[in-house]
Design an enzyme around this catalytic site. Structure first.
Site, PDB file in Angstrom:
ATOM      1  N   GLY A 105       0.815  -1.214   0.000  1.00  0.00           N
ATOM      2  CA  GLY A 105       0.000   0.000   0.000  1.00  0.00           C
ATOM      3  C   GLY A 105       0.842   1.254   0.000  1.00  0.00           C
ATOM      4  O   GLY A 105       0.420   2.292  -0.501  1.00  0.00           O
ATOM      5  N   GLU A 108       1.617   1.830  -3.450  1.00  0.00           N
ATOM      6  CA  GLU A 108       0.360   2.186  -4.127  1.00  0.00           C
ATOM      7  C   GLU A 108      -0.006   3.647  -3.857  1.00  0.00           C
ATOM      8  O   GLU A 108      -0.571   4.328  -4.699  1.00  0.00           O
ATOM      9  CB  GLU A 108      -0.751   1.247  -3.677  1.00  0.00           C
ATOM     10  CG  GLU A 108      -0.577  -0.162  -4.245  1.00  0.00           C
ATOM     11  CD  GLU A 108      -1.556  -1.153  -3.662  1.00  0.00           C
ATOM     12  OE1 GLU A 108      -1.510  -1.388  -2.435  1.00  0.00           O
ATOM     13  OE2 GLU A 108      -2.368  -1.701  -4.407  1.00  0.00           O
ATOM     14  N   GLU A 128       2.470  -8.156  -1.864  1.00  0.00           N
ATOM     15  CA  GLU A 128       1.311  -8.719  -1.164  1.00  0.00           C
ATOM     16  C   GLU A 128       1.144 -10.216  -1.399  1.00  0.00           C
ATOM     17  O   GLU A 128       0.587 -10.918  -0.558  1.00  0.00           O
ATOM     18  CB  GLU A 128       0.048  -7.984  -1.596  1.00  0.00           C
ATOM     19  CG  GLU A 128      -0.095  -6.572  -1.065  1.00  0.00           C
ATOM     20  CD  GLU A 128       0.595  -5.533  -1.935  1.00  0.00           C
ATOM     21  OE1 GLU A 128       1.470  -5.875  -2.736  1.00  0.00           O
ATOM     22  OE2 GLU A 128       0.252  -4.347  -1.770  1.00  0.00           O
TER      23      GLU A 128
HETATM   24  N1  T1G Z   1       2.211  -4.026   9.019  1.00  0.00           N
HETATM   25  C1  T1G Z   1       2.402  -4.134  10.347  1.00  0.00           C
HETATM   26  N2  T1G Z   1       3.606  -4.357  10.932  1.00  0.00           N
HETATM   27  C2  T1G Z   1       4.659  -4.473  10.097  1.00  0.00           C
HETATM   28  C3  T1G Z   1       4.536  -4.366   8.697  1.00  0.00           C
HETATM   29  C4  T1G Z   1       3.243  -4.136   8.168  1.00  0.00           C
HETATM   30  N3  T1G Z   1       3.035  -3.989   6.870  1.00  0.00           N
HETATM   31  N4  T1G Z   1       5.773  -4.536   8.164  1.00  0.00           N
HETATM   32  C5  T1G Z   1       6.618  -4.721   9.180  1.00  0.00           C
HETATM   33  N5  T1G Z   1       5.955  -4.697  10.337  1.00  0.00           N
HETATM   34  C6  T1G Z   1       6.549  -4.824  11.669  1.00  0.00           C
HETATM   35  C7  T1G Z   1       7.162  -6.190  11.887  1.00  0.00           C
HETATM   36  O1  T1G Z   1       6.186  -7.109  12.347  1.00  0.00           O
HETATM   37  C8  T1G Z   1       8.208  -5.869  12.948  1.00  0.00           C
HETATM   38  O2  T1G Z   1       7.519  -5.728  14.174  1.00  0.00           O
HETATM   39  C9  T1G Z   1       8.689  -4.483  12.560  1.00  0.00           C
HETATM   40  O3  T1G Z   1       7.639  -3.915  11.745  1.00  0.00           O
HETATM   41  C10 T1G Z   1       9.975  -4.505  11.754  1.00  0.00           C
HETATM   42  O4  T1G Z   1       9.750  -5.432  10.661  1.00  0.00           O
HETATM   43  C11 T1G Z   1      -3.547  -2.584   0.566  1.00  0.00           C
HETATM   44  C12 T1G Z   1      -2.964  -5.098   1.341  1.00  0.00           C
HETATM   45  C13 T1G Z   1       9.270  -3.383   5.596  1.00  0.00           C
HETATM   46  C14 T1G Z   1      10.981  -4.848   4.462  1.00  0.00           C
HETATM   47  O5  T1G Z   1       4.232  -6.839   2.770  1.00  0.00           O
HETATM   48  O6  T1G Z   1       8.571  -6.744   4.259  1.00  0.00           O
HETATM   49  O7  T1G Z   1      -0.083  -3.176   1.785  1.00  0.00           O
HETATM   50  O8  T1G Z   1       8.708  -7.539  15.457  1.00  0.00           O
HETATM   51  O9  T1G Z   1      11.546  -7.046  11.304  1.00  0.00           O
HETATM   52  O10 T1G Z   1      13.703  -6.573   8.444  1.00  0.00           O
HETATM   53  O11 T1G Z   1      -2.343  -3.392  -1.232  1.00  0.00           O
HETATM   54  O12 T1G Z   1       8.966  -5.553   7.518  1.00  0.00           O
HETATM   55  O13 T1G Z   1       9.474  -5.161  15.612  1.00  0.00           O
HETATM   56  O14 T1G Z   1       7.276  -5.841  16.633  1.00  0.00           O
HETATM   57  O15 T1G Z   1      10.471  -7.109   8.994  1.00  0.00           O
HETATM   58  O16 T1G Z   1      13.750  -3.997   8.468  1.00  0.00           O
HETATM   59  C15 T1G Z   1       2.360  -4.982   2.187  1.00  0.00           C
HETATM   60  C16 T1G Z   1       5.938  -6.228   4.975  1.00  0.00           C
HETATM   61  C17 T1G Z   1       1.322  -5.126   3.266  1.00  0.00           C
HETATM   62  C18 T1G Z   1       5.773  -5.326   3.754  1.00  0.00           C
HETATM   63  C19 T1G Z   1      11.241  -4.146   6.859  1.00  0.00           C
HETATM   64  N6  T1G Z   1       3.648  -4.687   2.783  1.00  0.00           N
HETATM   65  N7  T1G Z   1       7.097  -5.837   5.742  1.00  0.00           N
HETATM   66  O17 T1G Z   1      12.033  -5.265   7.134  1.00  0.00           O
HETATM   67  O18 T1G Z   1      12.003  -5.195   9.680  1.00  0.00           O
HETATM   68  S1  T1G Z   1      -0.256  -5.560   2.640  1.00  0.00           S
HETATM   69  C20 T1G Z   1       4.486  -5.692   3.056  1.00  0.00           C
HETATM   70  C21 T1G Z   1       8.350  -6.165   5.315  1.00  0.00           C
HETATM   71  C22 T1G Z   1      -0.689  -4.208   1.710  1.00  0.00           C
HETATM   72  C23 T1G Z   1      -2.223  -3.102   0.145  1.00  0.00           C
HETATM   73  C24 T1G Z   1      -1.820  -4.386   0.762  1.00  0.00           C
HETATM   74  C25 T1G Z   1       9.472  -5.783   6.216  1.00  0.00           C
HETATM   75  C26 T1G Z   1      10.216  -4.524   5.764  1.00  0.00           C
HETATM   76  P1  T1G Z   1       8.284  -6.086  15.565  1.00  0.00           P
HETATM   77  P2  T1G Z   1      10.964  -6.325  10.141  1.00  0.00           P
HETATM   78  P3  T1G Z   1      12.982  -5.274   8.430  1.00  0.00           P
END
Ligand code: T1G
Length: 683
Positions: A105, A108, A128
């Site tokens: 997002g 996006e 995603e």
């Molecule tokens: N939502 C909530 N918490 C998140 C998060 C997210 N999207 N991404 C990371 N966290 C938390 C994670 O749980 C951890 O928490 C902390 O942040 C650090 O993460 C509408 C539906 C960005 C590359 O798929 O790939 O958008 O353990 O250890 O290694 O179309 O996090 O510290 O409590 O992974 O530096 C799409 C998912 C969502 C990206 C960073 N976005 N995140 O990596 O840190 S769906 C993703 C990652 C969406 C729309 C759709 C990675 C990172 P805690 P980390 P990192």
């Protein structure tokens, strides 16, 4: 003028507004962030002096996606769509200033901005699919309008994080600005937009690339065919493909309706629930309750590996890949040369596949040296023993390390099952000894089991977990027991699979059922791949098991062209009449009789035995949490991530249901089998 907002600030600098989002840790698009976007952009649009708006984020990254923790809960206004509309449909240009990882997002939102700039280290993507989802905020409709359908298919179904330079080349970014000078660069770009009176460019209005794709409808069928094996069992890739097809064939608003419909199906479905669970489970695994996050770490500037065999070489590559010098120690020049040659060959294959430059390969090889003298390990910060699984040999090696390696270093063993405490008893510093169990091929498999001995220090544990993440592994802490977490559960499954060979199943029956469940291969194909003679000795073999008989007949797996299966020149497996005969003879000699065994029984006895063992592992404290066990099996054994892992799978069925089924199988589970109390007592 500075206006404080729920998750950021709006600053007016002359005729440019800067909306800075601040919502650690990753600026996820939680409700407060969406509210900040809507309010901040509206304020800037209404401010008479403002002629352009820069959207930037504080902290480690630009918006990294929707807040995954909000899924499955009642939606909270404003929606992401509202936040996007105030940007895209506003009357002033908005420039996204990107650093870190602009994902999902977050990207996006950037695609709804009129322009996008980034620092060279930034990455953008719509990952995603890894959550069992699809970009549900217009990503499937906007991305192809910029990069075309073919690249959009690769980027979205692969969930790729694309480097800024490649994004620039594809037209996803308008400019790269100097590293570390994002705001200045974005302001300078905004200045140009104003001075040159550049248009309010909307991605949704682009259609040239869509017209081109409409001329090649075969693109989608070809893509599906080419990726059928990779996408096997997953729903999300197919749904993403359908959205991109809609982008090509439908007007924007109708394409958005298709995207919305398919997104809502996925987000409520069991696969995405499992994959979102797996996402958080992986991050939970790095948290060890009694090892504080600020535990001092050993700085790993040089690594020693003892043993340059398949495992040693693969382990060494992990460190060279991230720029850490590695010295490999062997007992003979021939073994050392063979080990180094294997590493060079592995890198060469990666270069041939275009996934590594020749220059990068040489840089990594320069970091890898070899020696026959253990004294070279004296200044290593981490030494990993990776010799064959013999306790006496390992203890002798650790005793030598104790006398050679500098104080404060971490002494790790790659043992896959042996008692780390006994190995630690060979040194004067047991607190420095930890298990680091890599999975073969060690330079590919993501899982690292970090095994905590009774005396292992917090620093040794924290260092092993930290360096594991640094080399790209998913590290899971295990206590000491035979087989730790993963292999102990694997053995529980193997016992059932082997028993069923004596009851009427053939290896290919069992492998087919587990393959159809979603495993990459069944236990017998896995054994053939690894080699049936691992741990087998011709000198002592007495035809006591089917494996013995196969090995005695030279059928030792893929490497000999035959094992449980027959293999053709291309190593394609075929059920073997020879193996069928061996099993039939063995059953007759041992007084076993055949019976029809259903696929359901095969699956339940294998999987429920795994769940049962996992419950014991949890109850004994070998694993810190059930989700750690799932992280092990998803990342180390290929358990389909869209089923979460053995414990998540058990919870979807109900532990009481599993206990009842195990009771019903009763003696069939074997004389050794006992239902775990935590299953037996499950409500
Ligand atoms: N939502 C909530 N918490 C998140 C998060 C997210 N999207 N991404 C990371 N966290 C938390 C994670 O749980 C951890 O928490 C902390 O942040 C650090 O993460 C509408 C539906 C960005 C590359 O798929 O790939 O958008 O353990 O250890 O290694 O179309 O996090 O510290 O409590 O992974 O530096 C799409 C998912 C969502 C990206 C960073 N976005 N995140 O990596 O840190 S769906 C993703 C990652 C969406 C729309 C759709 C990675 C990172 P805690 P980390 P990192």
């Amino acid at each position: 003028m500075n206006t404080s907002l729920p998750a950021g600030t709006l600053r007016i600098e002359g005729d440019i507004a800067v909306l800075a989002i601040q919502h650690p840790p990753v600026n996820a698009l939680s409700q407060v962030v969406r509210e900040t976007l809507v309010k901040g952009i509206a304020l800037a649009q209404a401010h008479s002096a403002v002629r352009a708006i820069v959207l930037i984020c504080e902290g480690r990254t630009f918006l990294a996606g929707a807040d995954i923790t909000e899924f499955g809960k009642p939606p909270q206004a404003p929606s992401l769509f509202e936040a996007q509309d105030v940007i895209e449909l506003g009357h002033k240009p908005v420039i996204a200033a990107i650093h870190g990882t602009s994902l999902g997002g977050g990207f996006e939102v950037a695609l709804c901005c009129h322009y996008r700039v980034a620092v060279p280290s930034a990455k953008c993507g719509l990952p995603e699919v890894h959550l069992g989802l699809l970009p549900g905020a217009g990503g499937t409709q906007r991305l192809p309008r910029i990069v075309g359908a073919a690249k959009a298919l690769d980027m979205i179904t692969g969930g790729l994080h694309v480097k800024a330079a490649d994004c620039l080349a594809m037209g996803l970014l308008d400019e790269l600005v100097p590293e570390g000078q994002l705001l200045a660069g974005a302001l300078a770009f905004a200045r140009k937009v104003i001075d040159e009176d550049r248009p309010l460019r909307k991605v949704r209005d682009l259609d040239e690339k869509m017209r081109a794709a409409r001329a090649h409808p075969e693109l989608f069928a070809d893509f599906r065919k080419a990726n059928a094996r990779k996408f096997r069992g997953f729903l999300a890739p197919e749904y993403n493909i359908r959205c991109i097809e809609a982008a090509v064939n439908l007007p924007f608003e109708q394409g958005m309706q298709t995207e919305r419909k398919l997104f809502l199906e996925l987000v409520a479905g069991p696969q995405s629930i499992a994959q979102r669970y797996a996402f958080f489970a992986e991050r939970q695994a790095s948290k060890i309750p009694d090892v504080p996050a600020d535990t001092p770490l050993v700085k790993v500037a040089k690594v020693g590996i003892i043993g340059a065999g398949t495992m040693g070489g693969g382990i060494a590559m992990n460190f060279a890949n991230v720029g850490i010098p590695v010295v490999m120690v062997e007992t003979s020049q021939e073994a050392l040369d063979r080990g180094l040659a294997t590493v060079r060959s592995n890198y060469g294959n990666t270069v041939k596949r275009g996934r590594l430059s020749a220059d990068a390969m040489e840089k990594r090889l320069d970091l890898l040296t070899g020696s026959l003298d253990m004294q070279i390990l004296a200044d290593c910060d981490l030494v990993i023993e990776a010799v064959f699984e013999d306790m006496a040999v390992k203890k002798a090696i650790f005793a030598k390390l104790d006398a050679i390696v500098k104080p404060g270093a971490v002494l790790a063993t790659n043992t896959s099952a042996l008692d780390v405490n006994e190995i630690a008893s060979a040194v004067s510093r047991p607190e420095a000894v930890v298990g680091m169990h890599f999975f073969s091929p060690a330079n590919v498999m993501k899982l690292l089991e970090v095994v905590r001995g009774a005396k292992t220090s917090h620093t040794a544990i924290a260092t092993a977990m930290d360096i594991g993440k640094k080399i790209g592994k998913v590290a899971v802490l295990s206590g000491v027991c035979p087989g730790f977490i993963g292999n102990r559960i694997l053995r529980a499954r193997s016992l059932q699979a082997q028993a069923m060979l004596m009851e009427g199943c053939m290896p290919w029956d069992i492998d087919r059922v587990l393959y159809d469940f979603g495993m990459p291969m069944g236990p017998f194909a896995m054994s053939d791949l690894a080699g049936l003679d691992l741990g087998w000795s011709a000198a002592t073999s007495q035809s006591a098991t089917i494996r013995d008989v196969l090995c005695e007949k030279g059928r030792r797996g893929q490497k000999t062209g035959a094992g449980y299966y027959d293999y053709d020149a291309a190593r394609q497996a075929q059920p073997s009449e020879v193996t069928r005969g061996i099993i039939t003879d063995f059953m007759q000699r041992s007084g076993h009789s055949r019976r029809e065994i259903s696929d359901t029984e095969i699956l339940e006895r294998c999987l429920f035995a795994m769940v049962n063992e996992a419950c014991d592992i949890l109850a004994e404290g070998i694993a810190l949490r059930a989700s750690d066990i799932d992280v092990v099996w998803v990342n180390g054994y290929g358990w389909p991530v869209y089923r979460g892992g053995p414990m998540h799978y058990a919870d979807t069925l109900g532990r009481a249901t599993i206990a009842a089924k195990l009771k019903a199988y009763g003696p069939l589970m074997g004389a050794h089998f006992k239902i775990s109390p935590t299953l037996e007592n499950a409500q």
